[in-house]
Design a protein around this motif. Structure first.
Motif, PDB file in Angstrom:
ATOM      1  N   THR A 197       4.040   4.757 -16.555  1.00 51.56           N
ATOM      2  CA  THR A 197       2.772   5.367 -16.131  1.00 51.56           C
ATOM      3  C   THR A 197       2.737   5.439 -14.615  1.00 51.56           C
ATOM      4  OG1 THR A 197       1.721   4.328 -18.027  1.00 51.56           O
ATOM      5  CG2 THR A 197       0.257   5.136 -16.293  1.00 51.56           C
ATOM      6  N   PHE A 198       2.582   6.655 -14.099  1.00 46.75           N
ATOM      7  CA  PHE A 198       2.565   6.869 -12.650  1.00 46.75           C
ATOM      8  C   PHE A 198       1.147   6.653 -12.143  1.00 46.75           C
ATOM      9  CE2 PHE A 198       3.391   8.151  -8.561  1.00 46.75           C
ATOM     10  CZ  PHE A 198       2.983   9.418  -8.203  1.00 46.75           C
ATOM     11  N   ASP A 199       0.995   5.687 -11.223  1.00 49.15           N
ATOM     12  CA  ASP A 199      -0.357   5.338 -10.762  1.00 49.15           C
ATOM     13  C   ASP A 199      -0.650   5.972  -9.408  1.00 49.15           C
ATOM     14  OD1 ASP A 199      -2.740   4.006 -11.158  1.00 49.15           O
ATOM     15  OD2 ASP A 199      -2.093   2.181 -10.119  1.00 49.15           O
ATOM     16  N   GLY A 200       0.155   6.964  -9.024  1.00 53.63           N
ATOM     17  CA  GLY A 200      -0.125   7.692  -7.790  1.00 53.63           C
ATOM     18  C   GLY A 200       0.623   7.162  -6.577  1.00 53.63           C
ATOM     19  N   THR A 201       0.505   7.920  -5.494  1.00 56.26           N
ATOM     20  CA  THR A 201       1.167   7.512  -4.241  1.00 56.26           C
ATOM     21  C   THR A 201       0.085   7.112  -3.223  1.00 56.26           C
ATOM     22  OG1 THR A 201       1.073   9.751  -3.340  1.00 56.26           O
ATOM     23  CG2 THR A 201       3.072   9.149  -4.583  1.00 56.26           C
ATOM     24  N   GLU A 202       0.524   6.329  -2.228  1.00 57.34           N
ATOM     25  CA  GLU A 202      -0.386   5.962  -1.147  1.00 57.34           C
ATOM     26  C   GLU A 202       0.438   5.808   0.130  1.00 57.34           C
ATOM     27  OE1 GLU A 202      -3.492   2.467   0.362  1.00 57.34           O
ATOM     28  OE2 GLU A 202      -2.653   2.355  -1.651  1.00 57.34           O
ATOM     29  N   ASP A 203       0.041   6.503   1.190  1.00 59.39           N
ATOM     30  CA  ASP A 203       0.686   6.296   2.491  1.00 59.39           C
ATOM     31  C   ASP A 203      -0.052   5.152   3.176  1.00 59.39           C
ATOM     32  OD1 ASP A 203       1.261   9.854   3.179  1.00 59.39           O
ATOM     33  OD2 ASP A 203       2.404   8.358   2.024  1.00 59.39           O
ATOM     34  N   VAL A 206      -0.431   3.531   6.358  1.00 61.24           N
ATOM     35  CA  VAL A 206      -0.079   3.815   7.766  1.00 61.24           C
ATOM     36  C   VAL A 206       0.258   2.543   8.543  1.00 61.24           C
ATOM     37  CG1 VAL A 206      -0.910   4.830   9.930  1.00 61.24           C
ATOM     38  CG2 VAL A 206      -1.423   5.955   7.741  1.00 61.24           C
ATOM     39  N   PRO A 207      -0.529   1.467   8.431  1.00 66.73           N
ATOM     40  CA  PRO A 207      -0.163   0.264   9.211  1.00 66.73           C
ATOM     41  C   PRO A 207       1.234  -0.269   8.847  1.00 66.73           C
ATOM     42  CG  PRO A 207      -2.375   0.043   8.287  1.00 66.73           C
ATOM     43  CD  PRO A 207      -1.759   1.265   7.663  1.00 66.73           C
ATOM     44  N   ALA A 208       1.668   0.015   7.619  1.00 63.27           N
ATOM     45  CA  ALA A 208       2.993  -0.467   7.178  1.00 63.27           C
ATOM     46  C   ALA A 208       4.072   0.582   7.407  1.00 63.27           C
ATOM     47  CB  ALA A 208       2.944  -0.850   5.703  1.00 63.27           C
ATOM     48  N   ARG A 209       3.674   1.753   7.852  1.00 66.93           N
ATOM     49  CA  ARG A 209       4.605   2.892   8.078  1.00 66.93           C
ATOM     50  C   ARG A 209       5.449   3.124   6.819  1.00 66.93           C
ATOM     51  NH1 ARG A 209       7.934   1.311  13.117  1.00 66.93           N
ATOM     52  NH2 ARG A 209       7.739  -0.726  12.148  1.00 66.93           N
ATOM     53  N   THR A 210       4.746   3.057   5.668  1.00 70.82           N
ATOM     54  CA  THR A 210       5.446   3.139   4.374  1.00 70.82           C
ATOM     55  C   THR A 210       4.657   3.990   3.379  1.00 70.82           C
ATOM     56  OG1 THR A 210       6.417   0.938   4.709  1.00 70.82           O
ATOM     57  CG2 THR A 210       6.360   1.765   2.450  1.00 70.82           C
ATOM     58  N   SER A 211       5.385   4.882   2.678  1.00 71.24           N
ATOM     59  CA  SER A 211       4.797   5.613   1.549  1.00 71.24           C
ATOM     60  C   SER A 211       5.139   4.854   0.280  1.00 71.24           C
ATOM     61  CB  SER A 211       5.390   7.029   1.465  1.00 71.24           C
ATOM     62  OG  SER A 211       5.041   7.764   2.620  1.00 71.24           O
ATOM     63  N   THR A 212       4.137   4.713  -0.579  1.00 71.62           N
ATOM     64  CA  THR A 212       4.376   3.929  -1.802  1.00 71.62           C
ATOM     65  C   THR A 212       4.032   4.753  -3.037  1.00 71.62           C
ATOM     66  OG1 THR A 212       2.101   3.102  -1.938  1.00 71.62           O
ATOM     67  CG2 THR A 212       3.650   1.825  -0.596  1.00 71.62           C
ATOM     68  N   ALA A 213       4.683   4.419  -4.146  1.00 64.91           N
ATOM     69  CA  ALA A 213       4.329   4.971  -5.464  1.00 64.91           C
ATOM     70  C   ALA A 213       4.339   3.785  -6.418  1.00 64.91           C
ATOM     71  CB  ALA A 213       5.344   6.017  -5.910  1.00 64.91           C
ATOM     72  N   PHE A 214       3.279   3.631  -7.221  1.00 65.76           N
ATOM     73  CA  PHE A 214       3.182   2.479  -8.114  1.00 65.76           C
ATOM     74  C   PHE A 214       3.271   2.903  -9.577  1.00 65.76           C
ATOM     75  CE2 PHE A 214       2.396  -1.497  -5.915  1.00 65.76           C
ATOM     76  CZ  PHE A 214       2.134  -1.086  -4.611  1.00 65.76           C
ATOM     77  N   PHE A 215       3.976   2.067 -10.338  1.00 73.95           N
ATOM     78  CA  PHE A 215       4.119   2.250 -11.788  1.00 73.95           C
ATOM     79  C   PHE A 215       3.783   0.914 -12.443  1.00 73.95           C
ATOM     80  CE2 PHE A 215       6.285   6.367 -11.804  1.00 73.95           C
ATOM     81  CZ  PHE A 215       6.752   6.442 -10.490  1.00 73.95           C
ATOM     82  N   ALA A 254      -1.030  -1.856   0.350  1.00 73.72           N
ATOM     83  CA  ALA A 254      -1.463  -0.823  -0.593  1.00 73.72           C
ATOM     84  C   ALA A 254      -2.729  -1.269  -1.330  1.00 73.72           C
ATOM     85  CB  ALA A 254      -0.338  -0.565  -1.593  1.00 73.72           C
ATOM     86  N   HIS A 255      -3.517  -0.287  -1.754  1.00 80.50           N
ATOM     87  CA  HIS A 255      -4.727  -0.536  -2.581  1.00 80.50           C
ATOM     88  C   HIS A 255      -5.708  -1.510  -1.912  1.00 80.50           C
ATOM     89  CE1 HIS A 255      -1.454   0.148  -5.826  1.00 80.50           C
ATOM     90  NE2 HIS A 255      -1.972   1.316  -5.460  1.00 80.50           N
TER      91      HIS A 255
END
Ligand SMILES: CC[C@@H](C(=O)O)C(=O)SCCNC(=O)CCNC(=O)[C@H](O)C(C)(C)COP(=O)(O)OP(=O)(O)OC[C@H]1O[C@@H](n2cnc3c(N)ncnc32)[C@H](O)[C@@H]1OP(=O)(O)O
Ligand SMILES: [Co+2]
Length: 136
Positions: free
Chosen positions: A29-35, A37-46, A109-110
């Motif tokens: 199940t793809f729970d979406g992406t989140e950029d 910014v403070p971590a300079r990281t793009s994330t995608a959660f499953f 994230a989140h």
């Protein structure tokens, strides 16, 4: 104290391709992406109870994941332990000699608070500790 394995993170060179892989090939199940910014990281959660898979990718080509990919290519990046009191856990582990990579928790994230322990403090494994927003 540490209450759960919040997520297992994988550094991926091709974000879209990896999202497609985990969604279509592994049927997660793809729970979406989140950029983050403070971590300079793009994330995608499953979510994969009782934990989650976090795909991490450089944000705008920069940040710690960019360095990791340059040196190692994709791979298992970190384990994240969930804490019910991150400040308390940091103080406790600092007193035991663990080297943290920041002076204090930073935004994750989140809406979580996160902090990382240097791999050399934990047998070469990068450990993240987070405290979810709903536990602040
Ligand atoms: C989105 C927010 C958050 C969330 O909410 O979940 C995230 O997950 S953000 C994820 C990305 N952010 C981070 O990783 C922050 C913490 N990381 C760092 O500060 C750095 O990446 C590092 C761990 C200090 C490494 O920095 P680097 O500049 O790459 O230094 P080196 O290349 O010299 O590495 C030093 C040493 O550490 C080993 N290393 C590097 N990365 C890892 C890793 N992921 N797992 C295990 N070991 C790692 C590297 O091999 C070097 O070892 P030696 O060669 O033996 O010295
Ligand atoms: Co993480």
């Amino acid at each position: 104290m540490i209450t759960a394995l919040d997520h297992i993170a994988i550094a991926v060179p091709d974000f879209e391709k990896a999202i497609k892989r985990f969604m279509e090939d592994f049927g997660l199940t793809f729970d979406g992406t989140e950029d983050v910014v403070p971590a300079r990281t793009s994330t995608a959660f499953f979510p994969l109870p009782p934990t989650s898979i976090e795909l991490v990718h450089p944000l705008n080509g920069e940040g710690p994941i960019a360095g990791y990919l340059e040196k190692k290519g994709g791979g298992l990046h970190h384990l994240c332990f969930r804490s019910d009191n991150i400040e308390e856990d940091v103080e406790r582990l600092k007193a035991k000699g663990y080297q943290f990579l920041a002076d204090a928790p930073t935004p994750g994230a989140h809406g979580s608070k996160v902090i990382f322990i240097h791999p050399r403090s934990c047998d070469g494994v990068l450990i993240e500790i987070n405290q979810p927003a709903d536990e602040h």
